[in-house]
Design a protein around this motif. Structure first.
Motif, PDB file in Angstrom:
ATOM      1  N   THR A 437       0.700  -1.100  -0.113  1.00  0.00           N
ATOM      2  CA  THR A 437       0.028  -0.050   0.098  1.00  0.00           C
ATOM      3  C   THR A 437       1.005   1.304   0.008  1.00  0.00           C
ATOM      4  OG1 THR A 437      -2.111   1.070   1.209  1.00  0.00           O
ATOM      5  CG2 THR A 437      -0.425   0.102   2.443  1.00  0.00           C
ATOM      6  N   GLU A 438       0.325   2.383   0.202  1.00  0.00           N
ATOM      7  CA  GLU A 438       0.869   3.508   0.091  1.00  0.00           C
ATOM      8  C   GLU A 438       0.599   4.508   1.447  1.00  0.00           C
ATOM      9  OE1 GLU A 438       0.117   5.904  -3.359  1.00  0.00           O
ATOM     10  OE2 GLU A 438       0.970   4.230  -4.664  1.00  0.00           O
ATOM     11  N   ILE A 439       1.649   5.267   1.856  1.00  0.00           N
ATOM     12  CA  ILE A 439       1.625   6.354   2.754  1.00  0.00           C
ATOM     13  C   ILE A 439       1.267   7.583   2.073  1.00  0.00           C
ATOM     14  CG2 ILE A 439       2.584   7.364   4.908  1.00  0.00           C
ATOM     15  CD1 ILE A 439       3.724   4.446   5.459  1.00  0.00           C
ATOM     16  N   ARG A 440       0.495   8.527   2.204  1.00  0.00           N
ATOM     17  CA  ARG A 440       0.476   9.713   1.663  1.00  0.00           C
ATOM     18  C   ARG A 440       0.636  10.669   2.710  1.00  0.00           C
ATOM     19  NH1 ARG A 440      -4.268   8.054  -3.108  1.00  0.00           N
ATOM     20  NH2 ARG A 440      -2.865   6.708  -4.160  1.00  0.00           N
ATOM     21  N   VAL A 441       1.530  11.551   2.532  1.00  0.00           N
ATOM     22  CA  VAL A 441       1.697  12.792   3.366  1.00  0.00           C
ATOM     23  C   VAL A 441       1.281  14.019   2.560  1.00  0.00           C
ATOM     24  CG1 VAL A 441       3.309  14.015   4.659  1.00  0.00           C
ATOM     25  CG2 VAL A 441       3.658  11.530   4.502  1.00  0.00           C
ATOM     26  N   TYR A 442       0.456  14.723   3.235  1.00  0.00           N
ATOM     27  CA  TYR A 442      -0.226  16.039   2.586  1.00  0.00           C
ATOM     28  C   TYR A 442       0.484  17.143   3.196  1.00  0.00           C
ATOM     29  CZ  TYR A 442      -3.722  13.213   0.322  1.00  0.00           C
ATOM     30  OH  TYR A 442      -4.688  12.347  -0.386  1.00  0.00           O
ATOM     31  N   PRO A 443       0.359  18.462   2.733  1.00  0.00           N
ATOM     32  CA  PRO A 443       0.970  19.570   3.440  1.00  0.00           C
ATOM     33  C   PRO A 443       0.079  19.776   4.761  1.00  0.00           C
ATOM     34  CG  PRO A 443       0.621  20.125   1.049  1.00  0.00           C
ATOM     35  CD  PRO A 443       0.005  18.717   1.235  1.00  0.00           C
ATOM     36  N   ALA A 444       0.837  20.346   5.644  1.00  0.00           N
ATOM     37  CA  ALA A 444      -0.002  20.469   6.913  1.00  0.00           C
ATOM     38  C   ALA A 444      -1.132  21.229   6.739  1.00  0.00           C
ATOM     39  CB  ALA A 444       0.938  21.213   7.843  1.00  0.00           C
ATOM     40  N   GLY A 445      -2.050  20.590   7.590  1.00  0.00           N
ATOM     41  CA  GLY A 445      -3.422  21.437   7.618  1.00  0.00           C
ATOM     42  C   GLY A 445      -4.392  21.149   6.356  1.00  0.00           C
ATOM     43  N   SER A 446      -4.055  20.104   5.528  1.00  0.00           N
ATOM     44  CA  SER A 446      -4.881  19.426   4.406  1.00  0.00           C
ATOM     45  C   SER A 446      -5.929  18.714   4.756  1.00  0.00           C
ATOM     46  CB  SER A 446      -3.844  18.920   3.367  1.00  0.00           C
ATOM     47  OG  SER A 446      -3.004  19.797   2.901  1.00  0.00           O
ATOM     48  N   LEU A 447      -5.646  17.856   5.362  1.00  0.00           N
ATOM     49  CA  LEU A 447      -6.720  16.536   5.809  1.00  0.00           C
ATOM     50  C   LEU A 447      -7.185  17.226   7.204  1.00  0.00           C
ATOM     51  CD1 LEU A 447      -4.674  13.352   5.099  1.00  0.00           C
ATOM     52  CD2 LEU A 447      -6.523  14.451   3.877  1.00  0.00           C
ATOM     53  N   PRO A 448      -8.827  17.083   7.034  1.00  0.00           N
ATOM     54  CA  PRO A 448      -9.532  17.145   8.486  1.00  0.00           C
ATOM     55  C   PRO A 448      -9.073  16.316   9.268  1.00  0.00           C
ATOM     56  CG  PRO A 448     -10.907  16.271   6.974  1.00  0.00           C
ATOM     57  CD  PRO A 448      -9.482  16.500   6.157  1.00  0.00           C
ATOM     58  N   ALA A 449      -9.317  16.641  10.644  1.00  0.00           N
ATOM     59  CA  ALA A 449      -8.975  15.552  11.798  1.00  0.00           C
ATOM     60  C   ALA A 449      -9.767  14.299  11.399  1.00  0.00           C
ATOM     61  CB  ALA A 449      -9.658  15.895  13.171  1.00  0.00           C
ATOM     62  N   GLN A 450      -8.996  13.069  11.673  1.00  0.00           N
ATOM     63  CA  GLN A 450      -9.466  11.842  11.357  1.00  0.00           C
ATOM     64  C   GLN A 450     -10.806  11.333  12.343  1.00  0.00           C
ATOM     65  OE1 GLN A 450      -7.132   8.363  12.657  1.00  0.00           O
ATOM     66  NE2 GLN A 450      -7.433   7.342  10.682  1.00  0.00           N
ATOM     67  N   ALA A 451     -11.722  11.038  11.700  1.00  0.00           N
ATOM     68  CA  ALA A 451     -13.133  10.666  12.245  1.00  0.00           C
ATOM     69  C   ALA A 451     -13.224   9.362  12.662  1.00  0.00           C
ATOM     70  CB  ALA A 451     -14.218  10.967  11.288  1.00  0.00           C
ATOM     71  N   TYR A 452     -12.445   8.281  12.095  1.00  0.00           N
ATOM     72  CA  TYR A 452     -12.590   6.912  12.324  1.00  0.00           C
ATOM     73  C   TYR A 452     -11.311   6.225  11.796  1.00  0.00           C
ATOM     74  CZ  TYR A 452     -14.722   7.223   7.407  1.00  0.00           C
ATOM     75  OH  TYR A 452     -14.801   7.254   6.384  1.00  0.00           O
ATOM     76  N   PRO A 453     -11.022   5.161  12.387  1.00  0.00           N
ATOM     77  CA  PRO A 453      -9.690   4.420  11.847  1.00  0.00           C
ATOM     78  C   PRO A 453      -9.788   4.136  10.365  1.00  0.00           C
ATOM     79  CG  PRO A 453     -10.333   3.410  13.786  1.00  0.00           C
ATOM     80  CD  PRO A 453     -11.425   4.317  13.274  1.00  0.00           C
ATOM     81  N   ASN A 454      -8.535   4.374   9.369  1.00  0.00           N
ATOM     82  CA  ASN A 454      -8.380   4.068   8.226  1.00  0.00           C
ATOM     83  C   ASN A 454      -9.260   4.701   7.210  1.00  0.00           C
ATOM     84  OD1 ASN A 454      -7.213   1.443   9.547  1.00  0.00           O
ATOM     85  ND2 ASN A 454      -7.308   0.622   7.440  1.00  0.00           N
ATOM     86  N   GLN A 455      -9.688   6.164   7.899  1.00  0.00           N
ATOM     87  CA  GLN A 455     -10.543   7.007   7.073  1.00  0.00           C
ATOM     88  C   GLN A 455      -9.581   7.411   5.849  1.00  0.00           C
ATOM     89  OE1 GLN A 455     -11.443  10.666   8.968  1.00  0.00           O
ATOM     90  NE2 GLN A 455     -12.925  11.137   7.265  1.00  0.00           N
ATOM     91  N   HIS A 456     -10.458   7.461   4.621  1.00  0.00           N
ATOM     92  CA  HIS A 456      -9.746   7.588   3.245  1.00  0.00           C
ATOM     93  C   HIS A 456     -10.308   8.833   2.824  1.00  0.00           C
ATOM     94  CE1 HIS A 456      -8.828   7.117  -0.952  1.00  0.00           C
ATOM     95  NE2 HIS A 456      -8.292   6.032  -0.788  1.00  0.00           N
ATOM     96  N   PRO A 457      -9.554   9.881   2.184  1.00  0.00           N
ATOM     97  CA  PRO A 457      -9.833  11.135   1.716  1.00  0.00           C
ATOM     98  C   PRO A 457     -11.005  10.942   0.801  1.00  0.00           C
ATOM     99  CG  PRO A 457      -7.464  10.926   1.603  1.00  0.00           C
ATOM    100  CD  PRO A 457      -7.967   9.404   1.871  1.00  0.00           C
ATOM    101  N   ASP A 458     -11.271   9.747   0.187  1.00  0.00           N
ATOM    102  CA  ASP A 458     -12.339   9.769  -0.886  1.00  0.00           C
ATOM    103  C   ASP A 458     -13.517   8.867  -0.349  1.00  0.00           C
ATOM    104  OD1 ASP A 458     -10.874  11.132  -2.585  1.00  0.00           O
ATOM    105  OD2 ASP A 458      -9.910   9.554  -3.674  1.00  0.00           O
ATOM    106  N   ASP A 459     -13.566   8.631   0.858  1.00  0.00           N
ATOM    107  CA  ASP A 459     -14.596   7.921   1.389  1.00  0.00           C
ATOM    108  C   ASP A 459     -16.017   8.768   1.298  1.00  0.00           C
ATOM    109  OD1 ASP A 459     -13.124   5.767   2.300  1.00  0.00           O
ATOM    110  OD2 ASP A 459     -13.620   6.317   4.450  1.00  0.00           O
ATOM    111  N   ALA A 460     -17.060   8.069   0.716  1.00  0.00           N
ATOM    112  CA  ALA A 460     -18.355   8.520   0.602  1.00  0.00           C
ATOM    113  C   ALA A 460     -18.819   9.218   1.985  1.00  0.00           C
ATOM    114  CB  ALA A 460     -19.384   7.369   0.401  1.00  0.00           C
ATOM    115  N   ALA A 461     -19.438  10.376   1.694  1.00  0.00           N
ATOM    116  CA  ALA A 461     -19.776  11.108   2.979  1.00  0.00           C
ATOM    117  C   ALA A 461     -20.966  10.401   3.556  1.00  0.00           C
ATOM    118  CB  ALA A 461     -20.325  12.558   2.488  1.00  0.00           C
TER     119      ALA A 461
END
Ligand SMILES: [Cu+2]
Length: 461
Positions: A437-461
């Protein structure tokens, strides 16, 4: 024949003579009586308490999707065992497994027959909590001739009484059509795994496996680490983290899966890891979003299913992945601390390598890395070596953002996490198909706080 019969008679004679009462009385006189009695009555007392389970699981069968090429030929069975021609809807591989029936009435959960997922539903408990899992064995759609029982065995749980251990020769197992509730009082934080323990070489290989973890009592203390989230009761914030990801290692020996679907027996001494999986998927499917998961703080909620009781696939064009809902992509903002909870229930040793990153191992086998004198035994490494049944809690700090990887302008830096054995990192299918798999590191402040384990940026809302 004669000897056991005489033994039975003498036991009956003992009971007739009030021997049990005498034994209990002797125990009381020795000061061990109340403890003995409490041990004997505890399961019945607990089960009588009127309280719904925290998690409802069913044990059943189903189908998953693995890359169709290259095909796998079994010399001992004399046929091509992968992909399985019985498999429906673009899938390839027959499994036994668990499905999450939380929120379903007891009779309705029989609709989950043939809807097993791999890996098993992720769940967690908090230290000190009374956590209950109701397991119903709803049978096997593909093999109505089999009457296999199932259990839940919480691997590594230190304080379980045999009644709830799930090891079927020393305790109970659950026949088809029956329901049983397991009760756990979680004392020890860390990352564990669970599996069915019935004919466990077969049922574990067939997919009745997953991760469970216990959150420490220190959680919520924001004085030691700002997020208030920890792997262990460290007392100093050293296991604090901002995001957590479970990565579950398992394997598919195509012979055994084909054989169970076709009423045959595999030759177990031929064992091969034809496929090595992370969270029930192979690369690059590991990078896809989560399928049906609860969108609150816990996966322990009835997940979304369609009218045919299938889970919602991770993306609309990958309906074949509906039974493999758990993403294995790791994401973080630069500078954040990330906890990886890894466990291996494949049958082979595995060496998981992080390319260009080091992790700090803070726990092994749900045990905090601290020596008897209070000194830390945590260590830094870029490779985690597992035997079967072992787990790691490992933390890394996401490095500074360096401008996005490659030339595609993706907006994140990419680090690879993979099985170091080439044949298992890609299952010999070139650029796809392995424990990677991959570990993706974004610029600071890009991703919101994690809401649940393994949260994916493209998870359906
Ligand atoms: Cu089983």
């Amino acid at each position: 024949m004669r000897e056991p019969r005489r033994l039975m008679l003498s036991r009956r004679d003992l009971l007739k003579a009030g021997g049990l009462t005498a034994v209990a009385a002797a125990g009381l006189a020795a000061g061990g009586g109340p403890r003995l009695l409490r041990t004997l009555v505890q399961p019945a007392t607990v089960l009588a308490a009127d309280r719904p389970p925290d998690l409802k699981l069913v044990g059943t069968d189903g189908w998953i999707s693995l890359p169709p090429t290259p095909s796998v030929y079994s010399a001992s069975l004399g046929v091509t065992v992968h992909p399985d021609p019985y498999a429906p809807d673009g899938k390839s591989t027959y499994i036994f497994g668990f499905a999450n029936a939380s929120g379903l009435a007891d009779n309705v959960q029989f609709n989950l027959k043939n809807k097993a997922q791999h890996s098993a539903p992720l769940f967690w408990a908090r230290e000190g909590a009374d956590f209950r899992i109701q397991l119903t064995n709803v049978g096997l759609a593909q093999r109505p001739d089999l009457f296999d029982e199932h259990t839940v065995h919480w691997h590594g749980f230190k304080n379980v009484i045999p009644f709830f251990d799930g090891e079927p020769t020393g305790s109970v197992s659950i026949p088809q059509g029956q329901t049983f509730t397991y009760v756990y009082l979680s004392h020890d934080p860390g990352t564990y795994m669970f599996h069915c323990h019935v004919e466990d070489t077969e049922h574990v290989q067939m997919g009745m496996t997953g991760i469970v973890f216990v959150r420490p009592a220190q959680d919520g203390n924001t004085a030691l680490y700002p997020s208030g989230r920890y792997a262990y009761n460290d007392g100093d914030g050293s296991t604090g983290f901002d995001r957590e990801f479970v990565l579950f290692l398992s394997e598919v020996f195509a012979d055994s899966h084909w054989a169970d679907a076709h009423i045959q027996l595999p030759e177990w001494s031929d064992y091969r890891a034809d496929f090595s999986l992370l969270n029930g998927r192979v690369y690059p499917d590991t990078l896809l979003p989560n399928g049906s998961v609860a969108r609150d703080t816990s996966f322990v909620v009835h997940p979304a299913r369609d009218v045919d009781w299938n889970l919602v696939p991770p993306t609309p064009d990958r309906a074949d992945l509906d039974s493999q809902p758990l993403s294995a992509l790791v994401t973080a903002n630069a500078g954040e601390r990330v906890l990886l909870r890894l466990a291996n229930l494949g049958f082979m040793e595995a060496a998981i390598n992080l390319v260009g990153l080091k992790v700090r191992v803070v726990g092994r086998d749900a045990t905090y890395m601290r020596g008897r004198g209070g000194f830390s035994t945590a260590y830094d490494t870029s490779t985690l070596s597992f035997g079967a049944g072992e787990s790691f809690d490992a933390i890394f700090q996401a490095p500074l953002f360096s401008g996005g990887s490659g030339t595609s302008g993706q907006g994140y830096d990419t680090y690879v996490l993979h099985n170091r054995a080439y044949t298992r990192g890609d299952n010999l299918v070139g650029d796809g198909g392995g424990q990677r798999t991959e570990i993706r590191v974004y610029p600071a402040g890009s991703l919101p706080a994690q809401a649940y384990p393994n949260q994916h940026p493209d998870d359906a809302a």
